[in-house]
Design a protein around this motif. Structure first.
Motif, PDB file in Angstrom:
ATOM      1  N   ASP A  22     118.566 113.288  35.898  1.00  0.00           N
ATOM      2  CA  ASP A  22     118.250 112.487  34.727  1.00  0.00           C
ATOM      3  C   ASP A  22     116.879 112.813  34.136  1.00  0.00           C
ATOM      4  OD1 ASP A  22     117.315 111.314  37.188  1.00  0.00           O
ATOM      5  OD2 ASP A  22     116.643 109.600  36.022  1.00  0.00           O
ATOM      6  N   LEU A  23     116.086 113.639  34.855  1.00  0.00           N
ATOM      7  CA  LEU A  23     114.762 114.002  34.347  1.00  0.00           C
ATOM      8  C   LEU A  23     114.657 115.451  33.890  1.00  0.00           C
ATOM      9  CD1 LEU A  23     112.328 112.205  36.842  1.00  0.00           C
ATOM     10  CD2 LEU A  23     113.073 111.461  34.569  1.00  0.00           C
ATOM     11  N   ARG A  24     115.716 116.226  34.042  1.00  0.00           N
ATOM     12  CA  ARG A  24     115.611 117.651  33.699  1.00  0.00           C
ATOM     13  C   ARG A  24     115.350 117.873  32.220  1.00  0.00           C
ATOM     14  NH1 ARG A  24     120.711 119.482  37.510  1.00  0.00           N
ATOM     15  NH2 ARG A  24     119.744 118.764  39.460  1.00  0.00           N
ATOM     16  N   ASP A  25     115.862 117.008  31.382  1.00  0.00           N
ATOM     17  CA  ASP A  25     115.618 117.115  29.945  1.00  0.00           C
ATOM     18  C   ASP A  25     114.669 116.031  29.448  1.00  0.00           C
ATOM     19  OD1 ASP A  25     117.379 119.291  29.683  1.00  0.00           O
ATOM     20  OD2 ASP A  25     119.101 117.936  29.608  1.00  0.00           O
ATOM     21  N   PHE A  26     114.006 115.356  30.361  1.00  0.00           N
ATOM     22  CA  PHE A  26     113.088 114.267  30.018  1.00  0.00           C
ATOM     23  C   PHE A  26     111.864 114.833  29.303  1.00  0.00           C
ATOM     24  CE2 PHE A  26     109.569 111.407  31.628  1.00  0.00           C
ATOM     25  CZ  PHE A  26     109.873 110.342  30.795  1.00  0.00           C
ATOM     26  N   ALA A  27     111.607 114.318  28.117  1.00  0.00           N
ATOM     27  CA  ALA A  27     110.493 114.848  27.314  1.00  0.00           C
ATOM     28  C   ALA A  27     109.168 114.199  27.664  1.00  0.00           C
ATOM     29  CB  ALA A  27     110.784 114.647  25.826  1.00  0.00           C
ATOM     30  N   GLY A  28     109.210 113.037  28.321  1.00  0.00           N
ATOM     31  CA  GLY A  28     107.967 112.339  28.619  1.00  0.00           C
ATOM     32  C   GLY A  28     107.337 111.747  27.371  1.00  0.00           C
ATOM     33  N   ASP A  97     102.663 111.970  44.414  1.00  0.00           N
ATOM     34  CA  ASP A  97     103.438 110.944  43.717  1.00  0.00           C
ATOM     35  C   ASP A  97     104.328 111.555  42.633  1.00  0.00           C
ATOM     36  OD1 ASP A  97     103.888 108.001  43.188  1.00  0.00           O
ATOM     37  OD2 ASP A  97     103.136 108.605  41.223  1.00  0.00           O
ATOM     38  N   LEU A  98     103.803 112.511  41.877  1.00  0.00           N
ATOM     39  CA  LEU A  98     104.595 113.164  40.828  1.00  0.00           C
ATOM     40  C   LEU A  98     105.797 113.884  41.412  1.00  0.00           C
ATOM     41  CD1 LEU A  98     101.804 114.658  38.533  1.00  0.00           C
ATOM     42  CD2 LEU A  98     103.418 112.847  37.913  1.00  0.00           C
ATOM     43  N   LEU A  99     105.600 114.578  42.520  1.00  0.00           N
ATOM     44  CA  LEU A  99     106.702 115.301  43.142  1.00  0.00           C
ATOM     45  C   LEU A  99     107.801 114.348  43.609  1.00  0.00           C
ATOM     46  CD1 LEU A  99     104.589 117.897  45.106  1.00  0.00           C
ATOM     47  CD2 LEU A  99     106.364 118.474  43.439  1.00  0.00           C
ATOM     48  N   VAL A 100     107.408 113.258  44.251  1.00  0.00           N
ATOM     49  CA  VAL A 100     108.404 112.300  44.725  1.00  0.00           C
ATOM     50  C   VAL A 100     109.174 111.714  43.544  1.00  0.00           C
ATOM     51  CG1 VAL A 100     108.749 110.099  45.910  1.00  0.00           C
ATOM     52  CG2 VAL A 100     107.133 111.767  46.833  1.00  0.00           C
ATOM     53  N   ARG A 101     108.461 111.334  42.494  1.00  0.00           N
ATOM     54  CA  ARG A 101     109.136 110.706  41.340  1.00  0.00           C
ATOM     55  C   ARG A 101     110.032 111.690  40.600  1.00  0.00           C
ATOM     56  NH1 ARG A 101     105.751 108.909  37.340  1.00  0.00           N
ATOM     57  NH2 ARG A 101     103.778 109.535  38.246  1.00  0.00           N
ATOM     58  N   ALA A 102     109.614 112.946  40.512  1.00  0.00           N
ATOM     59  CA  ALA A 102     110.374 113.919  39.732  1.00  0.00           C
ATOM     60  C   ALA A 102     111.597 114.451  40.474  1.00  0.00           C
ATOM     61  CB  ALA A 102     109.473 115.081  39.338  1.00  0.00           C
ATOM     62  N   VAL A 103     111.534 114.472  41.794  1.00  0.00           N
ATOM     63  CA  VAL A 103     112.580 115.149  42.568  1.00  0.00           C
ATOM     64  C   VAL A 103     113.535 114.178  43.256  1.00  0.00           C
ATOM     65  CG1 VAL A 103     112.964 116.691  44.539  1.00  0.00           C
ATOM     66  CG2 VAL A 103     111.151 117.204  42.890  1.00  0.00           C
ATOM     67  N   LEU A 249     106.668 118.448  35.966  1.00  0.00           N
ATOM     68  CA  LEU A 249     105.696 117.486  36.485  1.00  0.00           C
ATOM     69  C   LEU A 249     104.744 117.028  35.394  1.00  0.00           C
ATOM     70  CD1 LEU A 249     104.816 119.179  39.902  1.00  0.00           C
ATOM     71  CD2 LEU A 249     106.460 117.345  39.460  1.00  0.00           C
ATOM     72  N   ARG A 250     104.393 117.924  34.514  1.00  0.00           N
ATOM     73  CA  ARG A 250     103.489 117.566  33.411  1.00  0.00           C
ATOM     74  C   ARG A 250     104.121 116.500  32.522  1.00  0.00           C
ATOM     75  NH1 ARG A 250     100.316 121.991  29.648  1.00  0.00           N
ATOM     76  NH2 ARG A 250      99.190 120.520  28.329  1.00  0.00           N
ATOM     77  N   ARG A 251     105.431 116.598  32.303  1.00  0.00           N
ATOM     78  CA  ARG A 251     106.109 115.599  31.475  1.00  0.00           C
ATOM     79  C   ARG A 251     106.203 114.248  32.170  1.00  0.00           C
ATOM     80  NH1 ARG A 251     109.815 120.069  30.463  1.00  0.00           N
ATOM     81  NH2 ARG A 251     111.427 119.024  31.708  1.00  0.00           N
ATOM     82  N   CYS A 252     106.094 114.242  33.502  1.00  0.00           N
ATOM     83  CA  CYS A 252     106.146 112.991  34.262  1.00  0.00           C
ATOM     84  C   CYS A 252     104.764 112.382  34.478  1.00  0.00           C
ATOM     85  CB  CYS A 252     106.786 113.234  35.633  1.00  0.00           C
ATOM     86  SG  CYS A 252     108.520 113.734  35.578  1.00  0.00           S
ATOM     87  N   GLN A 253     103.716 113.099  34.113  1.00  0.00           N
ATOM     88  CA  GLN A 253     102.353 112.644  34.354  1.00  0.00           C
ATOM     89  C   GLN A 253     101.917 111.641  33.298  1.00  0.00           C
ATOM     90  OE1 GLN A 253      99.381 115.790  34.132  1.00  0.00           O
ATOM     91  NE2 GLN A 253      98.319 114.997  35.938  1.00  0.00           N
ATOM     92  N   ALA A 254     100.953 110.769  33.659  1.00  0.00           N
ATOM     93  CA  ALA A 254     100.393 109.825  32.696  1.00  0.00           C
ATOM     94  C   ALA A 254      99.756 110.591  31.535  1.00  0.00           C
ATOM     95  CB  ALA A 254      99.360 108.936  33.373  1.00  0.00           C
ATOM     96  N   PRO A 255      99.658 109.974  30.341  1.00  0.00           N
ATOM     97  CA  PRO A 255      99.188 110.707  29.158  1.00  0.00           C
ATOM     98  C   PRO A 255      97.796 111.302  29.285  1.00  0.00           C
ATOM     99  CG  PRO A 255     100.232 108.655  28.501  1.00  0.00           C
ATOM    100  CD  PRO A 255     100.116 108.620  29.994  1.00  0.00           C
ATOM    101  N   TYR A 256      96.849 110.583  29.903  1.00  0.00           N
ATOM    102  CA  TYR A 256      95.459 111.047  29.936  1.00  0.00           C
ATOM    103  C   TYR A 256      94.920 110.947  31.370  1.00  0.00           C
ATOM    104  CZ  TYR A 256      96.021 110.160  24.932  1.00  0.00           C
ATOM    105  OH  TYR A 256      96.472 110.146  23.635  1.00  0.00           O
ATOM    106  N   PRO A 257      95.314 111.848  32.250  1.00  0.00           N
ATOM    107  CA  PRO A 257      94.968 111.696  33.666  1.00  0.00           C
ATOM    108  C   PRO A 257      93.563 112.130  34.039  1.00  0.00           C
ATOM    109  CG  PRO A 257      96.270 113.671  33.347  1.00  0.00           C
ATOM    110  CD  PRO A 257      96.207 112.988  32.014  1.00  0.00           C
TER     111      PRO A 257
END
Length: 369
Positions: A22-28, A97-103, A249-257
């Motif tokens: 469900d995240l492969r085409d996620f634009a973030g 955290d990004l890896l766990v959420r994305a995968v 992972l970049r698309r899953c990251q917060a906007p201004y990290p």
């Protein structure tokens, strides 16, 4: 090409296949700073047109670049990778955290850890509703060993999507063989990502797992400026992986990290003179490490002081509480590891300055510091 090399090249499944479907085409979220625009009057991000009195040059009212190219370039140069293989974030913790959420699908997939190890892998997984599979490290006369065959079996049996290998290990200090990590990545190609946490790699003797990336697209490496580069409070970490996975992972990251001040401090710390000074400090740690370990091993009440490839020594005591109290009463704070699996008698002692190390030795030997 040798048979081994052919096997390595064969381990090249697109890592995006392991990302949640469900995240492969996620634009973030595309922030105002995501657009590469140039202008003189900036009215696209709802920022204040006036600076705060605490902001000397007026830059703090503007949102920062999500991934400053100068920082990515400097980190890539430091780690020997391409900028497009690297995502900068808030320490290694954000990368985990990004890896766990994305995968991992909540309630479905699992991660694998090998205890005793860094606690944030399990914390991130549990906060995300992801199962944790533990294949404990084995202790022998040489120290701590990863049972790679058992890891591979558990991945296939338990629906594991992420394997977290801490090397050098925290709290063990043990270094895992790159050849074994590469072999595991080959076995798990298309099934799981092999994440090598190298927070302490600067203190290790040997190449980084980053060297495995060209042949193994399912290898991910975590690095940080918190340890050897003395920037723990700046919170600058990196995920280094296949560029396509980095983009996910970049698309899953917060906007201004990445706060501007932290980026500026990191760039200063990565300048040639600062890197040279860091190299000298690392050399001092390496020079102190074995002498500290040997002295601790000979101290009364010490059961074992483990060899280490990191900037600390793990020590087992007959009475860990008494050793902890003795150090603390003299103002020396060490890490109590007794809550960790299999370490009910252990303390982790970071390597300090030569004088600080002498104080630790004197205190544990029963003398006055």
């Amino acid at each position: 090409m040798s048979a081994a090399a052919q096997q390595d090249v064969a381990s090249a499944t697109d890592p995006q296949a392991l990302v949640r479907e469900d995240l492969r085409d996620f634009a973030g979220y595309r922030s105002a700073r995501s657009e590469s625009l140039q202008g003189r009057i900036w009215l696209n991000a709802n920022e204040s047109p006036w600076r705060n009195d605490a902001d000397g040059d007026g830059t703090l009212r503007r949102y920062p670049d999500p991934q400053p190219q100068a920082l990515r370039n400097a980190l890539a140069d430091l780690y020997g990778c391409a900028p497009e293989q690297l995502l900068a974030g808030r320490g290694s913790d954000e990368g985990i955290d990004l890896l766990v959420r994305a995968v991992c699908r909540p309630g479905g997939d699992a991660i694998l850890i090998s205890t005793p190890t860094f606690g944030m892998y399990a914390v991130s997984a549990r906060l995300h509703g992801t199962r944790v599979v533990d294949v404990p490290l084995r202790e022998d006369a040489q120290g701590w060993q990863c049972d790679f065959a058992a890891v591979a079996t558990a991945v296939r049996r338990d629906g594991v999507k992420l394997v977290f290998l801490c090397s050098p290990g925290n709290p063990t200090g043990a270094l895992m063989p790159l050849s074994a990590i590469a072999a595991l990545a080959r076995q798990l190609d298309g099934q799981a990502l092999v994440v090598v946490d190298e927070a302490y790699q600067e203190y290790a003797n040997g190449p980084s797992a980053i060297t495995l990336l060209p042949a193994h697209r399912n290898v991910v490496v975590l690095r940080t400026l918190s340890k050897a580069h003395a920037l723990a409070a700046a919170r600058i970490g990196s995920v280094i992986a296949d560029p396509e996975l980095i983009e996910v992972l970049r698309r899953c990251q917060a906007p201004y990290p990445l706060p501007v001040a932290c980026v500026e401090q990191a760039l200063q710390a990565l300048a040639p003179a600062a890197r040279a000074a860091t190299g000298e400090h690392i050399a001092t740690v390496l020079g102190e490490r074995e002498s500290l370990r040997s002295a601790l091993a000979a101290a009364p009440g010490v059961r074992r002081a483990y060899a280490s490839s990191a900037n600390f020594v793990l020590v087992r005591f007959d009475d860990a509480q008494a050793a902890f109290d003795r150090l603390l009463s003299a103002g020396v704070v060490v890490r109590d590891m007794r809550a960790a699996p299999g370490l009910g008698d252990a303390l982790r002692i970071s390597i300090g300055t030569p004088e600080q190390n002498r104080q630790v030795i004197a205190l544990l030997a029963g003398g006055a510091a």
